[in-house]
Enzyme design. Structure first.
Site, mmCIF file in Angstrom:
data_model
loop_
_atom_site.group_PDB
_atom_site.id
_atom_site.type_symbol
_atom_site.label_atom_id
_atom_site.label_comp_id
_atom_site.label_asym_id
_atom_site.label_seq_id
_atom_site.Cartn_x
_atom_site.Cartn_y
_atom_site.Cartn_z
ATOM 1 N N GLU A 128 46.863 54.635 37.374
ATOM 2 C CA GLU A 128 47.541 54.942 38.303
ATOM 3 C C GLU A 128 48.903 55.853 37.806
ATOM 4 O OE1 GLU A 128 49.002 51.042 39.572
ATOM 5 O OE2 GLU A 128 49.877 51.440 40.805
ATOM 6 N N LYS B 117 39.988 43.285 35.325
ATOM 7 C CA LYS B 117 40.621 44.366 34.930
ATOM 8 C C LYS B 117 41.451 44.280 34.426
ATOM 9 C CE LYS B 117 43.631 46.536 38.265
ATOM 10 N NZ LYS B 117 44.521 46.471 37.337
ATOM 11 N N GLU C 130 45.187 45.646 32.218
ATOM 12 C CA GLU C 130 46.278 47.292 31.603
ATOM 13 C C GLU C 130 46.721 47.412 30.420
ATOM 14 O OE1 GLU C 130 50.026 46.686 34.404
ATOM 15 O OE2 GLU C 130 49.153 45.826 36.789
ATOM 16 N N ASP D 51 41.428 40.820 38.800
ATOM 17 C CA ASP D 51 42.539 41.791 37.816
ATOM 18 C C ASP D 51 43.758 40.357 36.817
ATOM 19 O OD1 ASP D 51 43.892 43.695 37.090
ATOM 20 O OD2 ASP D 51 45.297 43.938 38.946
ATOM 21 N N ASP E 77 46.417 41.898 41.479
ATOM 22 C CA ASP E 77 47.014 40.722 40.954
ATOM 23 C C ASP E 77 48.560 41.555 41.249
ATOM 24 O OD1 ASP E 77 48.502 43.481 39.690
ATOM 25 O OD2 ASP E 77 48.834 42.122 38.176
HETATM 26 O O1 KIV Z 1 46.654 44.322 41.343
HETATM 27 C C1 KIV Z 1 46.061 45.652 42.597
HETATM 28 O O2 KIV Z 1 46.410 45.675 43.069
HETATM 29 C C2 KIV Z 1 45.921 46.952 41.071
HETATM 30 C C3 KIV Z 1 45.821 48.038 41.670
HETATM 31 C C4 KIV Z 1 47.130 48.692 42.490
HETATM 32 C C5 KIV Z 1 45.329 49.498 41.002
HETATM 33 O O3 KIV Z 1 46.268 46.792 40.145
#
Ligand code: KIV
Length: 280
Positions: A184, A115, A117, A85, A46
C-alpha cells in the site's frame, strides 16, 4: 468462470502473468455484484470501520464487527477467494490470540484466508498461523492501523534505505508462509523491486502497475465514500451525487403525494366505507 478459486489458483495467476483483481466487500449484496463481475479476491477490509461505521480510523474496529460483516459477505460469494482482515489488536498481543482470532474468520465466517498488517515483526505470527492451517495475506508499506507511527497516511519507501527495508519485509513474510502480499502506498519502482524479489503475488494499492494484482476500496471505485479520497484512487462511477439526487426526488414526491401512484400500490375492489362500517 464459476468454480470457487483457491490459493493455488491465485499463485498460478502470478506464474502465468495474469493480473489478480481484488476489491473490498462488506455486505452480501455488494459482494455478489463483485463476485458476478469476476473479481478474483474479495477482502472484508477493516476499512469498513471508516467506510461503513463512521469511525475516524480503522483502529476501533473489533473482531465481532469483522466477523459480522465477513459472514454477510460470504453469503454473496460463489467464486472469489474470500479474505478477512484482522483488526488492530486481534493479533499483536500473542500468537495464541492471533490463531484464535484468525481461526474465527475461517470457522465462523467461512473466509478462505486472513490478512494482517506488518513486516518482519509479524513474521513469527504469520508462520504460526500458516502452521495452524490458516492462509495469510501480508500487508506492508502504508499500514493504516499504525499510520500515526508512520507519520500519517503517507507514501512509504521513498528512499533506498526504507525501500530495502520493505524488500526485506516482503522476503520475510514470504519465508513465513504468506501466500500473497498487499503493497500500500509505495513508489512504483519499489513495488516493482518487491514484485521481482518474491515468488508470491503482490497486490498493489497506490503501488503502481508492476504489481501482480490490484486492490481498491469498492466504495472509492464507485464514488460512495466522499470523506477522504486518496490520489491513487480511480473513481469509475460517481454514485454519491446520483444517490443524493434520487433520494431528493423521492423526498419531493412523498411530500407532494405523487408517490406512491397507482403503479406502485395494490388496487382492491374493497371500498373504504365498507371497511369502516361497524358490524351490526
Ligand atoms: O482494509 C482495507 O480495505 C485494506 C485495503 C485497502 C488493502 O486493507
Amino acid at each position: 468462470m464459476n468454480k470457487k478459486l483457491t490459493i493455488v489458483d491465485i499463485l498460478k495467476m502470478k506464474e502465468a502473468g495474469e493480473k489478480i483483481t481484488m476489491l473490498t466487500a462488506y455486505d452480501a449484496s455488494f459482494a455478489s455484484l463483485l463476485d458476478d463481475a469476476g473479481i478474483d479476491m474479495l477482502l472484508v477490509g477493516d476499512s469498513l470501520g471508516m467506510v461503513l461505521l463512521g469511525y475516524d480510523s480503522t483502529v476501533p474496529v473489533t473482531m465481532n464487527e469483522m466477523i459480522h460483516h465477513s459472514k454477510a459477505v460470504k453469503k454473496g460469494v460463489r467464486r472469489s477467494l474470500l479474505v478477512g482482515d484482522m483488526p488492530f489488536m486481534s493479533y499483536q498481543s500473542s500468537i495464541r490470540e492471533a490463531i484464535l482470532n484468525a481461526g474465527r474468520f475461517l470457522k465462523e465466517a467461512g473466509c478462505d484466508a486472513v490478512k494482517l498488517e506488518g513486516g518482519l515483526e509479524v513474521c513469527d505470527t504469520v508462520h504460526a498461523l500458516v502452521k495452524a492451517g490458516i492462509p495469510v495475506v501480508g500487508h506492508i508499506g502504508l499500514t493504516p492501523q499504525t499510520a500515526s507511527q508512520l507519520g500519517g497516511y503517507k507514501l512509504q519507501g521513498k528512499d533506498v534505505e526504507s525501500a530495502r527495508k520493505l524488500v526485506d519485509a516482503a522476503l520475510g513474510l514470504e519465508c513465513a508462509g504468506a501466500f500473497s502480499l498487499v503493497l500500500e502506498c509505495v513508489p512504483d519502482k519499489v513495488a516493482e523491486a518487491i514484485t521481482q524479489s518474491i515468488a508470491i503475488p503482490t497486490i498493489g494499492i497506490g503501488a503502481g502497475p508492476a504489481c501482480d494484482g490490484q486492490v481498491l476500496v469498492s466504495h472509492d471505485l464507485v464514488g460512495m465514500f466522499e470523506k477522504f479520497i486518496p490520489s491513487f484512487v480511480k473513481t469509475y462511477v460517481n454514485l454519491a451525487p446520483q444517490i443524493r439526487k434520487a433520494v431528493e426526488t423521492y423526498r419531493d414526491e412523498v411530500k407532494s403525494s405523487s408517490f406512491p401512484d397507482a403503479d406502485h400500490s395494490f388496487a382492491t375492489q374493497l371500498e373504504v366505507k365498507d371497511i369502516l362500517e361497524k358490524k351490526q
